[in-house]
Design an enzyme around this catalytic site. Structure first.
Site, PDB file in Angstrom:
ATOM      1  CG  HIS A 190      14.809-108.337 -76.219  1.00  0.00           C
ATOM      2  ND1 HIS A 190      16.239-108.278 -75.780  1.00  0.00           N
ATOM      3  CD2 HIS A 190      14.233-107.612 -75.213  1.00  0.00           C
ATOM      4  CE1 HIS A 190      16.175-107.365 -74.879  1.00  0.00           C
ATOM      5  NE2 HIS A 190      15.173-107.031 -74.349  1.00  0.00           N
ATOM      6  CG  ASP A 227      20.534 -99.670 -75.018  1.00  0.00           C
ATOM      7  OD1 ASP A 227      19.620 -99.348 -74.904  1.00  0.00           O
ATOM      8  OD2 ASP A 227      21.138-100.879 -75.143  1.00  0.00           O
ATOM      9  NE  ARG A 239      15.378 -97.676 -69.360  1.00  0.00           N
ATOM     10  CZ  ARG A 239      15.292 -98.683 -70.106  1.00  0.00           C
ATOM     11  NH1 ARG A 239      16.016 -99.162 -70.982  1.00  0.00           N
ATOM     12  NH2 ARG A 239      13.997 -99.354 -69.967  1.00  0.00           N
ATOM     13  CB  SER A 254      16.616-100.126 -74.685  1.00  0.00           C
ATOM     14  OG  SER A 254      17.624-100.932 -73.992  1.00  0.00           O
ATOM     15  CE  LYS A 305      19.745-104.704 -75.904  1.00  0.00           C
ATOM     16  NZ  LYS A 305      19.205-103.261 -75.316  1.00  0.00           N
TER      17      LYS A 305
END
Length: 415
Positions: free
Chosen positions: A77, A155, A162, A177, A181
Site C-alpha cells: 500500500h 472505511d 475525508r 484506513s 483494509k
C-alpha cells in the site's frame, strides 16, 4: 453523539463502546455527514491515543467481511502521492516471478491519484466478488480490486467523506484506513510505502516515522509482518499525472523503455517484496526483478491481468491542450508536487466534491524533471483537460544556474 463530540473536543479518551456507537451509527445513517465531519476534524486537530487507534481499526475491520489470513499472500500500500502508480508496476513484476499478491485499492483522495480510478479509465473491472478475487490470484498470481461493499464498508464511507472535507492528513485516520483494509483482505505480509513531502498526505519525516510505528504495532496485534518504506514525495513520481495518462507510463516502464525516479522506486520495492515473500536475499530479489523487466515477463503478466479483468490498453491519441514553456534558462532544482497535483485535479483528473466525475483523459505529462537542463521557450509540461488552469502552474518550478544534487528517493526502511 454530543457527549462523544464533547469528549473529543476536550481531548478525553473515547471507550471502544463510544467509538463503535458513533462510527457504526454513521455507517447505518444514524450519524449525519456534518456530525462525522466534525468528529474527523477534531481527530485531525487533537489526534487519538494508540488504544483509540487500535480500537477504531478493529471497528473498521469488523464492520464487514473479513478474509482469513493467508501467509502466502503479500500485499502493498502507498499512502498516496502525485503520480504514484507503483501498484500497477510492482504487482505484474512480482506476479511474473511467482509471487502471489492480492491488492484492494482505493480511489482518488484529494489531489493524490487513486489506483481504482486509473484502472477504470481503461475499462478494468475492479468490483469483484470474493470468488472472483481468489480465482484471479490463482490464475494470474495477482489481483487488484476495489473495496467490496462488504469489506470494511465503514472505511469506504468515511474515506469518501475525508476526501472532500479536508480531513485526509491525520496519522490516526491514515493508519486506521490502511491497516483495516490490509487485515480484512487477509494478506500475511504487508509492505507500506509512506510518502513524505509537499505532494503527500504526510509532509514531514517525524509524522512518517510515527505512522510507520503505529502501523507496525497494528500488524503485530493481528499477527501480520509489516515493513514500512519512507520515500520522498516533494517532486512528482514519474512523468505522467492523471488516470489514463498514468497507465501509458506504466506500460513504458513495464516494457523497460523508461528510466526515472518511478522506475528506480518500483525496482527497489519489488526487490524488497520478493525477498520478503521468498525468504531470499535482497540482492537475489533485485536480480530477478531486473530480469523480469528486461525479458518482457512483467509486461506480459500486466497484459494478462488487464485482459482477465476486462480492460483494454489506452491509445495515445489525446490532443495537447496547453504547453507550459520555460521562461528562462537553467537547471530544474525542484517541482512542487502539490501544485502539480492540484492543477491535475482542477483539470478534471481528480475530485473536488464527493459527487464529481473524473475526466479519465485529463492530466499532465512532464517533459522535464529534476536535474534536467532547460532553455527558455522549451516545453516543461503539457496539460490535458476541459478545465485549463495555468495561473499557478509556473510556481511549481524552481530553476537554478548549477545542476542540483538529487537526493535518493528512499529515506528509510523500517521493520
Amino acid at each position: 453523539m454530543n457527549n462523544i463530540i464533547k469528549k473529543l473536543s476536550n481531548k478525553k479518551i473515547l471507550t471502544y463502546k463510544e467509538m463503535k456507537e458513533f462510527f457504526i451509527g454513521y455507517l447505518n445513517d444514524l450519524v449525519s455527514d456534518e456530525e462525522m465531519t466534525l468528529c474527523l476534524k477534531l481527530i485531525c486537530k487533537n489526534g487519538l491515543s494508540d488504544k483509540e487507534i487500535f480500537d477504531l481499526t478493529d471497528i473498521f475491520i469488523n464492520s464487514g467481511d473479513v478474509f482469513p489470513k493467508n501467509s502466502s499472500f503479500i500485499d502493498k500500500h502507498s499512502t498516496g502521492g502525485v503520480g504514484d502508480k507503483t501498484t500497477l508496476i510492482v504487482l505484474p513484476i512480482l506476479a511474473s516471478l511467482g509471487v502471489r499478491i492480492s491488492k484492494m485499492s482505493g480511489r482518488a483522495l484529494g489531489y493524490t491519484g487513486g489506483t481504482i480510478d486509473k484502472l477504470e479509465s481503461i475499462g478494468v473491472k475492479t468490483n469483484l466478488t470474493k470468488k472472483e478475487f481468489y480465482n484471479l490470484v490463482e490464475k494470474n498470481n495477482m489481483v487488484i480490486s476495489s473495496q467490496t461493499d462488504n469489506l470494511c464498508p465503514l472505511d469506504k464511507k468515511v474515506y469518501a467523506l475525508r476526501d472532500v472535507t479536508g480531513t485526509t492528513k491525520s496519522v490516526a485516520l491514515i493508519a486506521t484506513s490502511i491497516m483495516s483494509k490490509k487485515i480484512a483482505s487477509g494478506a500475511g505480509k504487508i509492505l507500506i510505502d509512506i510518502k513524505v513531502g509537499k505532494g503527500a498526505l504526510i509532509e514531514n519525516e517525524k509524522q512518517a516515522r510515527e505512522l510507520a510505528r503505529i502501523m507496525i504495532e497494528i500488524g503485530k496485534k493481528y499477527d501480520r509482518e509489516v515493513i514500512c518504506m519512507l520515500t520522498r514525495m516533494d517532486n512528482p513520481l514519474g512523468d505522467n499525472i492523471g488516470n489514463k495518462i498514468e497507465i501509458m507510463e506504466v506500460i513504458d516502464i513495464l516494457k523497460n523503455n523508461k528510466q526515472n525516479n518511478l522506475t528506480r522506486l518500483c525496482i527497489e520495492m519489488s526487490s524488497l517484496m520478493y525477498s520478503l515473500s521468498k525468504n531470499s536475499s535482497y540482492e537475489k530479489g533485485k536480480e530477478m526483478v531486473i530480469s523480469s523487466l528486461k525479458t518482457g515477463k512483467a509486461y506480459k503478466t500486466f497484459l494478462n491481468y488487464i485482459k482477465a479483468q476486462g480492460g483494454t490498453l489506452p491509445k495515445n491519441d489525446n490532443d495537447p491542450k496547453y504547453e507550459i514553456k520555460s521562461k528562462r534558462n537553467g537547471y530544474i532544482k525542484s517541482i512542487n508536487s502539490m501544485i502539480i497535483g492540484e492543477t491535475s485535479m482542477h483539470l478534471g483528473a481528480g475530485r473536488i466534491k464527493k459527487t464529481d466525475k473524473i475526466d479519465y483523459d485529463a492530466g499532465i505529462i512532464l517533459s522535464k524533471n529534476i536535474g534536467d537542463k532547460v532553455k527558455k521557450g522549451e516545453v516543461l509540461a503539457t496539460l490535458y483537460g476541459k478545465k485549463l488552469d495555468t495561473r499557478t502552474f509556473y510556481n511549481a518550478y524552481k530553476l537554478q544556474i548549477l545542476k542540483p544534487k538529487i537526493k535518493d528517493i528512499i529515506i528509510d526502511i523500517i521493520k
